[in-house]
Design a protein around this motif. Structure first.
Motif, PDB file in Angstrom:
ATOM      1  N   ALA A 160      24.564  38.920 -32.537  1.00 45.42           N
ATOM      2  CA  ALA A 160      24.692  37.850 -31.542  1.00 45.42           C
ATOM      3  C   ALA A 160      23.986  36.583 -32.018  1.00 45.42           C
ATOM      4  N   TRP A 178      24.943  39.009 -26.368  1.00 44.54           N
ATOM      5  CA  TRP A 178      25.948  37.939 -26.402  1.00 44.54           C
ATOM      6  C   TRP A 178      25.894  37.141 -25.095  1.00 44.54           C
ATOM      7  N   ARG A 191      22.935  34.940 -24.997  1.00 48.08           N
ATOM      8  CA  ARG A 191      23.127  33.696 -25.761  1.00 48.08           C
ATOM      9  C   ARG A 191      24.008  32.716 -25.000  1.00 48.08           C
ATOM     10  N   VAL A 213      33.181  38.871 -23.988  1.00 41.52           N
ATOM     11  CA  VAL A 213      32.831  38.853 -25.416  1.00 41.52           C
ATOM     12  C   VAL A 213      34.108  38.797 -26.252  1.00 41.52           C
TER      13      VAL A 213
END
Ligand code: AMP
Ligand code: MG
Length: 481
Positions: free
Chosen positions: A249, A343, A346, A361
């Protein structure tokens, strides 16, 4: 050295006896010029009050810290390098200098070196680290920390005034000695070495040691009482899967995922030819000597699992009939879960459940792969989800977001809320570009250091990374006074 109440020496490695390391003598250097001092982490371990002379005595001359290791120890280990077993390894240019407790969470941390002179494991090498190598390790560790990847910290860097010859840098090149602060240096290869020598007693001792000092979840594991190696392996598999997920990630390519570069604590360390991913490319390779792309970006989870299988083999002599395979099989589900979690972190959006999050994702991956949008831009431009839509549309790479391959992503994002809406107003989020560390920038930071000893870009980058990490909630807390 003034004794700080937060300085808590605890050289636990000594409890393993004298067959796991060799006492060594540090090199003497012609010059000690301090280039980096990690004051935040120095405070965390009670070394923040050292004056310049004391810092130099400790981290350039390696005079022992109070009540700590009386002599540096070159740690013994082997390892699989690019899948070939190498029994000639060991600390060849570094050593364990001291062990102490983190003043906030109580974990045992190591102060260990790179470039501090030759050891019985130097194999004809000079035992040194190039200045550029030291600078690169600092940059990698700082950005990984800011992106929430469990990582060793660069603690100190002195330039040491020698000329080194290297095939991968214009030579002669400048020398340095690095000290890193890490959560153990118990490598997979540490276990492999003693297993290879038939010393299953030592392997068993290392397992007990790791559980007692580093792996609290293994202490709580139902297997801990009857079959400690199973509890140990389960903990290491879980931590390694989470680490691999966080690298992915973060867009980080370690470059050299040999078993001697993997710690049982699931902390990442030893940053040589690393790179951050510029655009989505699973075949993106960091090390110029990795001709097959064995440790390419997209192969990292597999490489980590392969390494875990080698660790399990090293445990065979203490596992008896207990099967390791079901534990290795836990890697994939833990990895998948952790990757989706990292992910979303982030992206700065609140998770909605595994299935939905996985779809988000996948939509992100479609956008990244099909448009070849710069990787870090996606997370920067859409941080917090649709709350950032206007900013994303004004981004220098906004064309990608108008592409049909962006539609599933934008659609999926509709269901998501910002996890930290307050962060959106911060200057680092409002900046047109993300805080990145692609190779061109790394070279641009190094060039003025090489040309005219100008460290201003390096210092500015550390400040930028730290400002970004602070907004992301990834700055180290100071110990309570
Ligand atoms: P690394 O690439 O730093 O993970 O190191 C792999 C192995 O090579 C370890 O055993 C190192 O200690 C050793 N090594 C790497 N560079 C040197 C050097 N310049 N001098 C001595 N040993 C080295
Ligand atoms: Mg290494």
């Amino acid at each position: 050295m003034p004794v700080d109440p937060h300085y808590r020496p605890d050289p636990v490695y000594l409890t393993l006896g004298d067959e796991v390391a060799d006492p060594v003598t540090p090199a003497r250097f012609p010059k000690h010029v301090l280039r980096f001092r990690n004051q935040r982490w120095a405070q965390r371990v009670g070394l923040g009050a050292l004056d310049q002379a004391e810092w130099e005595a400790a981290f350039a001359r390696f005079q022992p810290l109070p009540d700590n290791l009386p002599r540096p120890l070159a740690m013994r280990y082997h390892g699989h390098q690019f899948q070939h077993y190498n029994p000639q390894l060991g600390d060849g240019r570094g050593f364990l200098f001291a062990q102490l407790r983190d003043a906030v969470d109580g974990r045992v941390l190591d102060l260990a070196t790179k470039g501090s002179g030759t050891t019985p494991y130097s194999r004809g090498g000079d035992g040194r680290l190039t200045l550029k190598g030291g600078v690169r390790e600092i940059l990698a560790a700082e950005l990984l920390e800011a992106r929430g990847v469990p990582t060793s910290k660069a603690f100190s860097l002195f330039e040491t005034g020698e000329s080194l010859w290297r095939g991968d840098e214009p030579s002669p090149t400048r020398s340095s000695v690095l000290v890193r602060l890490g959560h153990s240096h118990l490598r997979f290869g540490t276990f492999q070495r003693h297993a290879t020598h038939g010393r299953h007693d030592l392997v068993g001792r290392l397992v007990e040691h790791a559980i007692a000092h580093y792996l609290p979840e293994a202490q709580a594991d139902p297997d801990a009482a009857t079959m400690p190696p199973l509890a140990f392996l389960r903990a290491v598999v879980g931590r390694s899967a989470k680490l691999a997920a966080r690298w992915m990630a973060a867009g980080f390519v370690h470059g050299v995922l040999n078993t001697d570069n993997m710690l049982v604590t699931g902390e990442s360390f030893d940053y040589g030819p690393w790179r951050f991913l510029p655009r989505w490319d699973e075949g993106f390779t960091a090390a110029y000597f990795d001709h097959q792309g064995l440790y390419a970006y997209g192969r990292q989870p597999q490489a980590v699992l392969w390494n875990l299988a080698r660790l399990a083999e090293a445990l065979a002599g203490v596992l008896g009939d207990a099967p390791a395979m079901p534990i290795l099989n836990e890697f994939a589900p833990v990895y998948r879960q952790a990757f989706v979690e990292a992910w979303l972190e982030r992206l700065g959006v609140a998770p909605r459940g595994f299935e939905a999050d996985r779809d988000l994702v996948e939509a992100s991956l479609q956008l990244l792969a099909e448009t070849q949008l710069p990787f870090d831009h996606l997370f920067h431009d859409w941080y917090g989800g649709l709350a950032s839509e206007a900013r994303a549309e004004a981004s220098p790479v906004a064309a990608a977001y108008a592409d049909s391959n962006a539609q599933p992503f934008r659609e999926a994002l509709r269901e998501y809320e910002a996890a930290h809406p307050e962060r959106l107003a911060e200057a680092v989020m409002q900046a047109p570009a993300p805080c990145s560390l692609l190779i061109d920038e790394v070279e641009a930071i190094w060039a003025p250091i090489a040309d005219r000893d100008d460290w201003s870009l390096f210092e500015a980058k550390i400040a930028e990374i730290r400002a970004y990490g602070a907004v992301m909630g990834n700055a180290p807390a100071a110990p309570a006074t």
